[in-house]
Motif scaffolding. Sequence first.
Motif, short mmCIF file in Angstrom:
data_model
loop_
_atom_site.label_atom_id
_atom_site.label_comp_id
_atom_site.label_asym_id
_atom_site.label_seq_id
_atom_site.Cartn_x
_atom_site.Cartn_y
_atom_site.Cartn_z
N PRO A 1 48.72 66.24 54.26
CA PRO A 1 49.42 65.41 53.27
C PRO A 1 50.41 66.27 52.48
N TRP A 2 51.49 65.66 52.06
CA TRP A 2 52.49 66.37 51.26
C TRP A 2 53.11 65.40 50.27
N CYS A 3 53.69 65.96 49.24
CA CYS A 3 54.41 65.16 48.25
C CYS A 3 55.50 66.02 47.64
N VAL A 4 56.44 65.39 46.98
CA VAL A 4 57.49 66.13 46.29
C VAL A 4 57.36 65.88 44.80
N LEU A 5 57.72 66.89 44.03
CA LEU A 5 57.63 66.82 42.57
C LEU A 5 58.78 67.64 42.00
N PRO A 6 59.65 67.02 41.19
CA PRO A 6 60.80 67.76 40.69
C PRO A 6 60.39 68.86 39.71
N PRO B 1 68.05 65.96 38.60
CA PRO B 1 67.32 64.69 38.74
C PRO B 1 68.03 63.68 39.64
N GLU B 2 69.35 63.59 39.55
CA GLU B 2 70.07 62.62 40.38
C GLU B 2 70.06 63.02 41.85
N ALA B 3 70.27 64.30 42.13
CA ALA B 3 70.24 64.78 43.51
C ALA B 3 68.83 64.63 44.09
N PHE B 4 67.82 64.92 43.27
CA PHE B 4 66.43 64.78 43.71
C PHE B 4 66.15 63.33 44.09
N HIS B 5 66.56 62.39 43.21
CA HIS B 5 66.31 60.99 43.48
C HIS B 5 67.10 60.51 44.71
N GLU B 6 68.30 61.02 44.87
CA GLU B 6 69.09 60.64 46.05
C GLU B 6 68.42 61.11 47.33
N ALA B 7 67.84 62.31 47.30
CA ALA B 7 67.19 62.87 48.49
C ALA B 7 65.83 62.24 48.76
N PHE B 8 65.07 61.92 47.71
CA PHE B 8 63.68 61.51 47.91
C PHE B 8 63.33 60.15 47.31
N GLY B 9 64.30 59.47 46.72
CA GLY B 9 64.03 58.23 46.00
C GLY B 9 63.48 57.10 46.84
N ASP B 10 63.61 57.20 48.16
CA ASP B 10 63.06 56.14 49.01
C ASP B 10 61.56 56.29 49.24
N LEU B 11 60.97 57.39 48.77
CA LEU B 11 59.52 57.54 48.88
C LEU B 11 58.86 56.59 47.89
N PRO B 12 57.91 55.78 48.36
CA PRO B 12 57.33 54.73 47.50
C PRO B 12 56.78 55.25 46.17
N LEU C 1 57.85 57.52 44.33
CA LEU C 1 58.90 57.93 43.39
C LEU C 1 59.75 56.76 42.92
N SER C 2 59.40 55.55 43.31
CA SER C 2 60.24 54.39 43.00
C SER C 2 60.32 54.09 41.51
N ASN C 3 59.28 54.40 40.76
CA ASN C 3 59.28 54.14 39.32
C ASN C 3 59.65 55.42 38.58
N ARG C 4 60.92 55.60 38.29
CA ARG C 4 61.40 56.84 37.68
C ARG C 4 60.96 56.99 36.22
N VAL D 1 40.47 65.21 48.23
CA VAL D 1 40.81 65.35 46.81
C VAL D 1 41.65 64.17 46.33
N ARG D 2 41.66 63.98 45.03
CA ARG D 2 42.60 63.07 44.37
C ARG D 2 43.67 63.96 43.73
N VAL D 3 44.93 63.65 43.97
CA VAL D 3 46.03 64.44 43.43
C VAL D 3 46.74 63.62 42.36
N ILE D 4 46.88 64.23 41.19
CA ILE D 4 47.71 63.66 40.13
C ILE D 4 48.92 64.56 40.02
N ALA D 5 50.07 64.06 40.45
CA ALA D 5 51.32 64.81 40.38
C ALA D 5 52.02 64.38 39.10
N PHE D 6 52.27 65.35 38.22
CA PHE D 6 52.69 65.07 36.86
C PHE D 6 54.01 65.77 36.55
#
Length: 85
Positions: A3-8, A14-25, A27-30, A42-47
Motif C-alpha cells: 500500500p502507498w499514499c501521498v502526503l504533501p 499545493p497547486e502542483a501537488f493537487h494537479e499531480a495527485f488530486g484524482d486520488l479519492p 485527496l478529493s477533500n482539500r 495497520v490503520r494509517v492516519i495521514a495528517f
Amino acid sequence: AMPWCVLPGAHDDPEAFHEAFGDLPYLSNRSQPGYVFDTEDVRVIAFRTTSGKGSPPRFTSAQSEWLQEQLVVPSSRPVVLAMHH
C-alpha cells in the motif's frame, strides 16, 4: 501489493501537488486535514501539517479536533500517524 499514499510536505507546491495527485479519492477533500485508511496490518492516519510551499509546520485547533476524532475510532490494528513537513 504494497500500500502507498501521498502526503504533501513543506517543499511541495499545493497547486502542483493537487494537479499531480488530486484524482486520488482520498485527496478529493482539500479542506480536510488528512485522511485515514486501513491495511491488513495497520490503520494509517495521514495528517497534513503544512500550509504551502516553504511554510513552517502548523497545527490548528481544527486540525487537533479532526485528529482526536480519528484517534478515538476503535481499531484492532496498531495506528500509524504519518506527517510530512
